[in-house]
Design an enzyme around this catalytic site. Structure first.
Site: not given
Ligand code: NDP
Length: 451
Positions: A126, A166
């Site tokens: 990571k 991510d």
């Molecule tokens: P993105 O950056 O695309 O989206 C993250 C989302 O979560 C945004 O809407 C963000 O809101 C919200 N968010 C972040 N922090 C908080 C918080 N403290 N409280 C509430 N909402 C929050 O990320 P991903 O969708 O890619 O990733 C989401 C999760 O999935 C992570 O844990 C990542 O590690 C995991 N993951 C992702 C993969 C992938 O293929 N993308 C693969 C496997 C796991 P805002 O825009 O306001 O910050």
């Protein structure tokens, strides 16, 4: 003292505030694998656990870049190359102000076992930076990515370490990182996954994690004798890559996802989330979720500060299936109680470690079907590996082929995890099943490869 407590005590030395999420992830695994360690002493003899919890290396570097006002900015970059027993290091890059070494160690550690569960030849890693792409111009993001890659390129390669996206790292960032890698090394190779389709990306990589989590849930529900998702109310947190595509697949299956969240608030749209509007707000305009109610005044927007400490509005909405898809520790024991009282049947982790340990205990003790992240969100890394295979053979797979293979992979993971849980006397416990199955696969490879 049991074998798990014994092992945890030995590893406690490095426990500091920054490492707290890493220890949370590690403790869960150690408790889960106790029956395996007790059943075969070769894991203790070969000190597999002690070796597995220490990354092969942590690379930390300075990233300097010039913003649009001609001011020099300084951030910190990291790559945690955790374990390559099963294949080259593989895992995403996170750009978010909260990024530090402890968070990346937790994510890298989870990634080792997740990648093992896919059955594909990939190790765990990571990386990322405390850089915040939010509010930055495209040009600033490009400048940052170029500078980040100037250092990172020394440590990665198509057969060495293959980063992906991510939080905060989507196709735009991967495009800039890839462009810079190519420029510095004069090599056109699949060194990053999640690339835009036009230069080597796989179809369905953006959809893979969200779709995969839903496929996993369908299989888990079937294995546990529960009704499928069609026609059921579902709650989803997040409004990023994972959440948007979980919502999309739920809609394909005839389920009714009614929520999404960002860091500032929650949308509850009882008639079902308007995905086209949500995509426009989040992918095109990069706007706050509050804007959603301009298009749908009948929906509710609940700002974070309006909810009591330790609880989250999204988990107070009655649902059949819940999908936490935002970030770590976003679903607490208070949230778990709210979901259970409201009759939740299944909870699937789309994000990495979104549920606190106490919340997980509550779900398991109430016999809620619980799909842990390292199994349920493995779809993203599985399709990343499909992208590597396509790059290596200079071929392109159709959307249907990738989707079919993704579905098959998620079904296999769910069945393997369920079977492992049964074999080790914890039937129905997908947390222990995933930890034991993933650990065993990596541990056996480590033993076979010697020290
Ligand atoms: P993105 O950056 O695309 O989206 C993250 C989302 O979560 C945004 O809407 C963000 O809101 C919200 N968010 C972040 N922090 C908080 C918080 N403290 N409280 C509430 N909402 C929050 O990320 P991903 O969708 O890619 O990733 C989401 C999760 O999935 C992570 O844990 C990542 O590690 C995991 N993951 C992702 C993969 C992938 O293929 N993308 C693969 C496997 C796991 P805002 O825009 O306001 O910050």
């Amino acid at each position: 003292m049991g074998i798990a407590e014994d092992e945890i005590k030995k590893l406690e030395n490095g426990n500091c505030a920054e490492n707290s999420v890493f220890f949370q992830a590690m403790e869960e695994v150690i408790y889960s694998i106790a029956p395996l360690l007790e059943s075969d002493d070769k894991y203790k003899r070969h000190a597999v656990l002690e070796r597995l919890v220490v990354p092969d290396r942590i690379i930390k570097f300075k990233v300097t870049w010039m913003d649009d006002k001609q001011q020099i900015q300084v951030n910190t970059g990291f790559r945690v190359q955790f374990n390559n027993a099963l294949g080259p290091y593989k895992g995403g890059l996170r750009f978010h102000p909260s990024v530090n070494e402890g968070i990346l160690k937790f994510l890298g550690f989870e990634q080792i076992l997740k990648n093992a569960l896919t059955g594909l030849p990939i190790g765990g890693a990571k990386g990322g930076s405390d850089f915040d792409p939010k509010g930055k111009s495209d040009f600033e993001v490009m400048k940052f990515c170029s500078s980040f890659m100037t250092e990172l390129h020394k440590y990665i390669g198509a057969r060495i370490d293959i980063p992906a996206g991510d939080i905060g790292v989507g196709a735009r960032e991967i495009g800039y990182l890839f462009g810079e890698y190519k420029k510095i090394t004069s090599t056109y190779e699949g060194v990053l996954t999640g690339k835009p389709f036009m230069f080597g990306g796989s179809l369905m990589r953006p959809e893979a994690t969200g779709y995969g989590a839903v496929y996993f849930t369908e299989t888990m529900l079937e294995l546990e004798g529960k009704e499928p998702l069609a026609g059921k109310i579902c709650t989803v947190s997040g409004a990023g890559n994972v959440a948007l595509h979980a919502i999309e697949k739920l809609q394909h299956l005839g389920a009714i996802p009614v929520s999404c969240t960002d860091s500032k608030g929650t949308i509850y749209d009882a008639r079902g989330v308007d995905l086209a509007l949500l995509k426009d707000l989040k992918l095109e305009k990069r706007a706050s979720l509050e804007e959603y109610i301009k298009g749908h005044p009948e929906a509710k927007y609940i700002p974070v500060e309006e909810y009591p400490e330790g609880a989250h509005a999204v988990w107070d909405i009655p649902c059949y299936a819940a999908f936490p898809c935002a970030t770590q520790n976003e679903l607490t024991d208070i949230d778990a109680q709210n979901l259970i009282v409201n009759g939740v049947v299944s909870v699937t982790e789309g994000a990495n470690m979104p549920s606190t340990p106490k919340a997980i205990d509550d779900f398991l003790s109430h016999k809620i079907c619980f799909g842990p992240a390292k199994a349920a969100n493995a779809g993203g890394v599985a399709v990343s590996e499909f992208e590597m295979a396509q790059n290596a053979s200079m071929s392109k797979w159709s959307f249907e082929k990738v989707d079919e293979k993704l579905k098959e992979t998620m079904q296999q993971i769910a069945k393997w995890v369920a079977l492992t849980a049964k074999d080790y006397g914890v039937e129905g416990n997908y947390v222990d099943g995933a930890n034991i199955a993933g650990f065993k696969k990596v541990a056996d490879a480590m033993i076979a490869e010697g020290i």
